[in-house]
Design a protein around this motif. Structure first.
Motif, short mmCIF file in Angstrom:
data_model
loop_
_atom_site.label_atom_id
_atom_site.label_comp_id
_atom_site.label_asym_id
_atom_site.label_seq_id
_atom_site.Cartn_x
_atom_site.Cartn_y
_atom_site.Cartn_z
N ARG A 1 1.10 -39.16 -98.98
CA ARG A 1 2.92 -40.08 -99.51
C ARG A 1 2.65 -40.38 -98.28
NH1 ARG A 1 6.51 -37.72 -102.70
NH2 ARG A 1 5.67 -36.44 -104.33
N LEU A 2 1.88 -40.35 -97.42
CA LEU A 2 1.59 -40.53 -95.97
C LEU A 2 0.64 -42.18 -96.53
CD1 LEU A 2 0.69 -38.00 -93.20
CD2 LEU A 2 2.94 -38.94 -93.73
N ASP A 3 0.36 -42.17 -97.14
CA ASP A 3 -0.34 -43.16 -97.59
C ASP A 3 0.01 -44.31 -98.19
OD1 ASP A 3 -3.37 -42.57 -96.27
OD2 ASP A 3 -3.29 -41.95 -98.47
N LEU A 4 1.30 -43.38 -98.78
CA LEU A 4 3.16 -45.07 -99.17
C LEU A 4 3.58 -45.80 -97.66
CD1 LEU A 4 4.23 -42.81 -102.54
CD2 LEU A 4 2.11 -45.24 -102.21
N GLU A 5 3.91 -44.58 -97.18
CA GLU A 5 4.39 -44.76 -95.34
C GLU A 5 3.30 -45.95 -95.38
OE1 GLU A 5 7.13 -43.05 -92.20
OE2 GLU A 5 5.57 -41.43 -93.58
N ASP A 6 1.96 -46.08 -95.21
CA ASP A 6 1.12 -46.66 -94.13
C ASP A 6 1.58 -48.38 -94.61
OD1 ASP A 6 0.98 -44.65 -92.19
OD2 ASP A 6 -0.82 -44.01 -93.93
N MET A 7 1.43 -47.87 -96.59
CA MET A 7 1.21 -49.36 -96.95
C MET A 7 2.71 -50.16 -97.88
SD MET A 7 -1.72 -48.21 -99.67
CE MET A 7 -1.23 -49.45 -100.25
N GLN A 8 4.50 -49.18 -97.10
CA GLN A 8 5.16 -49.54 -97.36
C GLN A 8 5.65 -50.09 -98.36
OE1 GLN A 8 5.75 -52.99 -94.19
NE2 GLN A 8 5.33 -51.46 -92.26
N ILE A 9 5.83 -48.73 -99.52
CA ILE A 9 5.73 -49.00 -100.13
C ILE A 9 6.35 -47.93 -100.60
CG2 ILE A 9 3.86 -50.74 -100.85
CD1 ILE A 9 2.09 -48.61 -102.63
N ARG A 10 6.82 -48.06 -102.26
CA ARG A 10 7.73 -46.63 -103.19
C ARG A 10 8.13 -45.68 -101.65
NH1 ARG A 10 2.27 -45.83 -106.22
NH2 ARG A 10 1.96 -47.94 -107.03
N LYS A 11 9.49 -46.25 -101.66
CA LYS A 11 9.82 -45.77 -99.86
C LYS A 11 10.68 -44.32 -101.03
CE LYS A 11 11.27 -49.58 -97.45
NZ LYS A 11 12.36 -50.42 -96.44
N LEU B 1 9.19 -41.86 -102.79
CA LEU B 1 8.48 -41.13 -102.84
C LEU B 1 8.33 -40.11 -100.88
CD1 LEU B 1 6.93 -41.72 -105.38
CD2 LEU B 1 8.49 -39.95 -105.27
N HIS B 2 8.47 -41.08 -99.97
CA HIS B 2 8.10 -41.11 -98.14
C HIS B 2 8.33 -39.61 -98.08
CE1 HIS B 2 8.07 -45.57 -97.73
NE2 HIS B 2 6.88 -44.97 -98.37
N LEU B 3 7.80 -38.95 -96.95
CA LEU B 3 7.99 -37.36 -96.57
C LEU B 3 9.62 -37.00 -96.12
CD1 LEU B 3 4.31 -36.27 -95.47
CD2 LEU B 3 6.11 -35.87 -97.74
N ILE B 4 10.31 -37.03 -96.14
CA ILE B 4 11.20 -36.66 -95.35
C ILE B 4 11.48 -35.81 -94.36
CG2 ILE B 4 13.68 -36.07 -94.93
CD1 ILE B 4 14.15 -37.11 -98.46
N ARG B 5 11.66 -36.28 -92.97
CA ARG B 5 10.86 -35.43 -91.25
C ARG B 5 12.36 -34.40 -91.36
NH1 ARG B 5 8.67 -40.12 -91.63
NH2 ARG B 5 6.58 -39.70 -90.70
N HIS B 6 12.09 -33.29 -91.14
CA HIS B 6 13.30 -32.68 -90.74
C HIS B 6 13.14 -31.91 -89.36
CE1 HIS B 6 13.95 -31.03 -94.70
NE2 HIS B 6 14.14 -32.06 -94.74
N ALA B 7 15.25 -31.63 -88.36
CA ALA B 7 15.05 -31.36 -87.29
C ALA B 7 13.73 -30.28 -85.89
CB ALA B 7 15.72 -31.67 -86.25
N ASN B 8 13.53 -29.62 -86.89
CA ASN B 8 12.28 -28.76 -87.05
C ASN B 8 11.09 -29.16 -87.00
OD1 ASN B 8 12.13 -28.75 -89.55
ND2 ASN B 8 12.82 -26.17 -90.19
N GLY B 9 10.89 -30.12 -87.20
CA GLY B 9 9.30 -30.55 -87.54
C GLY B 9 8.72 -30.63 -89.05
#
Length: 522
Positions: free
Chosen positions: A99-109, A111-119
């Motif tokens: 999933r982080l690969d998708l974020e690095d390549m800036q595709i399929r937003k 499916l990106h991991l959603i960050r929470h405040a608790n880490g």
């Protein structure tokens, strides 16, 4: 890759490294590889599409336009020059790093991991994610499937009863081999495998596409060069070695035991061939006129024209399925297909050693649309009712071997009937000189399911499954590298990959199923 060895051994024998950025020997130094967070990915199937294809200009695959053409095939002189100069240096593929690969390549937003405040991170379920109920149904289906002998491996042994995962599933478990190949079919497969991989690149993460997935592009071309794979692979040799090992009675003198048992086996086969060389015109007519022997033999199995049949009682005790059959017959002045299974094999003996084999069968009632459903590429039969109980005998030469699998859409009493091209591995003739002109051709046309078009807009996320929460911090540090060559330290080893769907990465040992029953062969 089309040798008697597996892919790693291919690299050892050829001198070409089958690991790293240039693991594909066909693509050579022009391989479509890229560095991911956990491995090396082999995307770029669009390179093999026609130059005017609109997918070259699409950014739905890896976020970029594909301007490269397919790799150039090397000549024999170029390959020899490389050899002389020296060589050039089941897990769940939907991992957090994928999933982080998708974020690095800036595709399929979506499916990106959603960050929470608790880490922690929320992992949205993708289109290919199965719910717990769907996973259980999938494993139950695999455990219920039985294939004929020599058609496919026993996949049910690869399904764990608890834990929900596939273990021990190797590449040879997926071999569905044909005795002959048609060049026209291979040309169609060459075109369609490129489209299939392009569609998969739009859905699955880049980490899914390792070198083994990429090699599917080159398989039709390799098949045109070498012909059917079973004439060159290692399995017949391993089976013969297993047979010779079974001859060993004295472990102190294994060579003598093997030689003695092999000579006895050859003498028995020679005597059988001599008994069948009697004149046919006189002996057969006289034996039929006298009728069969009053003592009739019944068997649990039969081998006819290289195809092995078993009775339903024997199939119920084994992991393979060889009792299904289909025969064409008349019903109300119409020629239809009768689907059923083998109940018993009758052997009628006559004078001079002649014999006739009959199949006693039971036929599923397929006389109405309530018990038979025929759809494109799928035939489904209701196995509850029977018909033609007084007409149950047929000759082995009249039937075709089929097998059935449960229909996941209909009720449990429905079965999908599958026909397949018989490999006829039980009576392959031995030729002094193979006829290469006939190896790649077959008189029967095989049906290739056409590849349906896919829309450019694909829904990649499922909203009916609870997303996964990742409690630990996921490392964000990774530098994507697009190698222009191969350095000594530019290597990622992904040998430990194994196929699972969920659960731990432990492997369970599989128990081999040996069946020592003998079959009737004629």
């Amino acid at each position: 890759m089309w040798t008697i060895n597996d892919f790693p051994a291919y690299g050892s024998l050829s001198g070409w490294s089958t690991k790293g950025y240039l693991a594909c020997p066909n693509c050579n130094i022009d391989a479509s590889s890229q560095s991911l967070r956990s491995k090396i990915g082999y995307m770029g199937a669009r390179r093999y599409l026609p130059e005017n294809h609109n997918w070259h200009r699409s950014k739905l695959f890896n976020g970029e336009i594909e301007n490269r053409s397919k790799p150039v095939e090397l000549s024999g002189e170029q390959i020899l020059q490389q050899i002389n100069l020296g060589t050039i240096d089941g897990k769940n593929k939907d991992t957090d790093k994928a999933r982080l690969d998708l974020e690095d390549m800036q595709i399929r937003k979506e499916l990106h991991l959603i960050r929470h405040a608790n880490g922690s991170f929320q992992k949205p379920p993708a289109l290919y994610t199965l719910s717990p109920a769907e996973q259980i149904g999938f494993y139950d289906f695999l455990q219920s499937v039985k294939y004929p002998d020599g058609y496919a491996a026993n996949v049910s042994n690869c399904v764990t009863a608890k834990g929900g995962k596939l273990v021990g599933l190797k590449s040879h478990d997926c071999h569905l081999c044909s005795k002959t190949l048609r060049v026209t079919d291979l040309e169609k497969l060459q075109e369609q495998i490129i489209l299939i991989l392009c569609k998969l690149e739009k859905i699955f993460p880049p980490a899914f596409f390792d070198v083994m997935v990429h090699l599917a592009i080159h398989l039709p071309y390799e098949a045109r060069l070498g012909g059917p794979v079973q004439y060159r692979w290692m399995y017949p040799i391993e089976r013969m070695l297993s047979l010779l090992k079974g001859f060993v009675g004295n472990k102190a003198r294994p060579e003598g035991s093997i030689a003695e048992a092999y000579i006895s086996k050859e003498c028995t086969s020679m005597n059988q061939l001599q008994n069948e060389n009697s004149p046919k015109a006189t002996d057969e007519m006289w034996s039929l006129a006298n009728g069969p022997n009053a003592l009739t033999n019944t068997c649990l199995g039969c081998i006819c024209n290289g195809v092995q049949f078993h009775t339903i009682d024997r199939d119920n005790r084994r992991k393979c399925q060889n009792s299904g059959l289909v025969v064409k017959g008349d019903h109300e002045d119409q020629l239809i297909k009768f689907y059923g299974y083998l109940c018993k094999v009758w052997e009628l003996t006559y004078l001079f050693g002649h014999r006739v084999v009959l199949f006693q069968c039971e036929w599923y009632n397929t006389g109405s649309s309530r018990t038979l459903r025929v759809e494109p590429h799928v035939t489904t039969v209701d196995i509850r009712s029977r018909w033609y109980k007084d007409d149950s005998f047929v000759f082995p030469s009249q039937v075709q071997h089929v097998f059935n699998v449960p229909d996941t859409k209909l009720r449990p009493n429905w079965r999908v009937v599958e026909k397949f091209q018989h490999r006829r591995i039980w009576d392959v003739p031995e030729l002094d000189m193979p006829e290469f002109d006939e190896v790649l051709q077959d008189d029967e046309n095989s049906t290739i399911v056409p590849t349906e078009p896919i829309d450019d807009v694909v829904v990649l996320r499922r909203d009916d499954i609870v997303p996964q929460i990742i409690s630990m911090e996921v490392s964000q540090s990774n530098k994507r590298v697009q190698p222009e060559g191969v350095m000594d330290d530019a290597f990622i080893c992904d040998d430990d990959d194994e196929l699972t769907i969920s659960g731990d990465d432990e492997e369970d040992e599989m128990e081999n199923d040996f069946d020592t029953d003998t079959d009737l062969e004629f």
